[in-house]
Design a protein around this motif. Structure first.
Motif, PDB file in Angstrom:
ATOM      1  N   UNK A   1       2.480  -3.685  -1.774  1.00  0.00           N
ATOM      2  CA  UNK A   1       3.821  -3.258  -2.193  1.00  0.00           C
ATOM      3  C   UNK A   1       4.687  -2.946  -0.977  1.00  0.00           C
ATOM      4  N   UNK A   2       4.116  -2.317   0.034  1.00  0.00           N
ATOM      5  CA  UNK A   2       4.866  -2.013   1.258  1.00  0.00           C
ATOM      6  C   UNK A   2       5.249  -3.294   1.993  1.00  0.00           C
ATOM      7  N   UNK A   3       4.350  -4.240   2.031  1.00  0.00           N
ATOM      8  CA  UNK A   3       4.642  -5.512   2.702  1.00  0.00           C
ATOM      9  C   UNK A   3       5.748  -6.264   1.968  1.00  0.00           C
ATOM     10  N   UNK A   4       5.680  -6.270   0.643  1.00  0.00           N
ATOM     11  CA  UNK A   4       6.708  -6.917  -0.165  1.00  0.00           C
ATOM     12  C   UNK A   4       8.053  -6.228   0.068  1.00  0.00           C
ATOM     13  N   UNK A   5       8.066  -4.909   0.015  1.00  0.00           N
ATOM     14  CA  UNK A   5       9.305  -4.158   0.235  1.00  0.00           C
ATOM     15  C   UNK A   5       9.866  -4.439   1.628  1.00  0.00           C
ATOM     16  N   UNK A   6       9.008  -4.605   2.607  1.00  0.00           N
ATOM     17  CA  UNK A   6       9.468  -4.922   3.957  1.00  0.00           C
ATOM     18  C   UNK A   6      10.201  -6.264   3.987  1.00  0.00           C
ATOM     19  N   UNK A   7       9.710  -7.247   3.274  1.00  0.00           N
ATOM     20  CA  UNK A   7      10.412  -8.530   3.178  1.00  0.00           C
ATOM     21  C   UNK A   7      11.750  -8.358   2.463  1.00  0.00           C
ATOM     22  N   UNK A   8      11.722  -7.643   1.360  1.00  0.00           N
ATOM     23  CA  UNK A   8      12.901  -7.540   0.512  1.00  0.00           C
ATOM     24  C   UNK A   8      14.004  -6.670   1.107  1.00  0.00           C
ATOM     25  N   UNK A   9      13.662  -5.747   1.990  1.00  0.00           N
ATOM     26  CA  UNK A   9      14.672  -4.837   2.542  1.00  0.00           C
ATOM     27  C   UNK A   9      15.732  -5.565   3.348  1.00  0.00           C
ATOM     28  N   UNK A  10      15.435  -6.789   3.760  1.00  0.00           N
ATOM     29  CA  UNK A  10      16.403  -7.589   4.498  1.00  0.00           C
ATOM     30  C   UNK A  10      17.415  -8.261   3.563  1.00  0.00           C
TER      31      UNK A  10
END
Length: 70
Positions: A12-21
Motif C-alpha cells: 500500500x505504501x509503494x502504491x501510494x508513493x506512485x500515486x502521490x505524483x
C-alpha cells in the motif's frame, strides 16, 4: 504488523508513493476505493486481499504515474 499484514502495508505504501505524483492525498484514497476499468470494475483495494495480485496492484499504480507524464 507481521506476515501478510506487513506485506500489505508495504505494498500500500509503494502504491501510494506512485500515486502521490498524480493525485492529492484524498485522491490516492479514492483511487484505492473506486472501481477501476482495468480491473473490470473492481476496486484496487480489493487486490490487497490476495497476495498473488499484489504485483498487479503495484503495476497498475505505476502505470497511472507514467500515463500522467504523457
Amino acid at each position: 504488523p507481521h506476515g501478510d499484514d506487513a506485506l500489505r502495508v508495504r505494498v500500500a505504501a509503494r502504491v501510494a508513493n506512485h500515486l502521490r505524483h498524480v493525485y492529492t492525498g484524498p485522491g490516492v484514497v479514492r483511487w484505492f476505493e473506486r472501481p477501476h476499468p482495468e480491473l473490470k470494475g473492481e476496486a484496487p483495494i480489493l487486490l490487497l486481499l490476495h497476495a498473488e495480485r499484489l504485483k498487479e496492484l503495484i503495476n497498475l499504480a505505476a502505470a497511472s504515474r507514467s500515463s500522467a507524464a504523457a
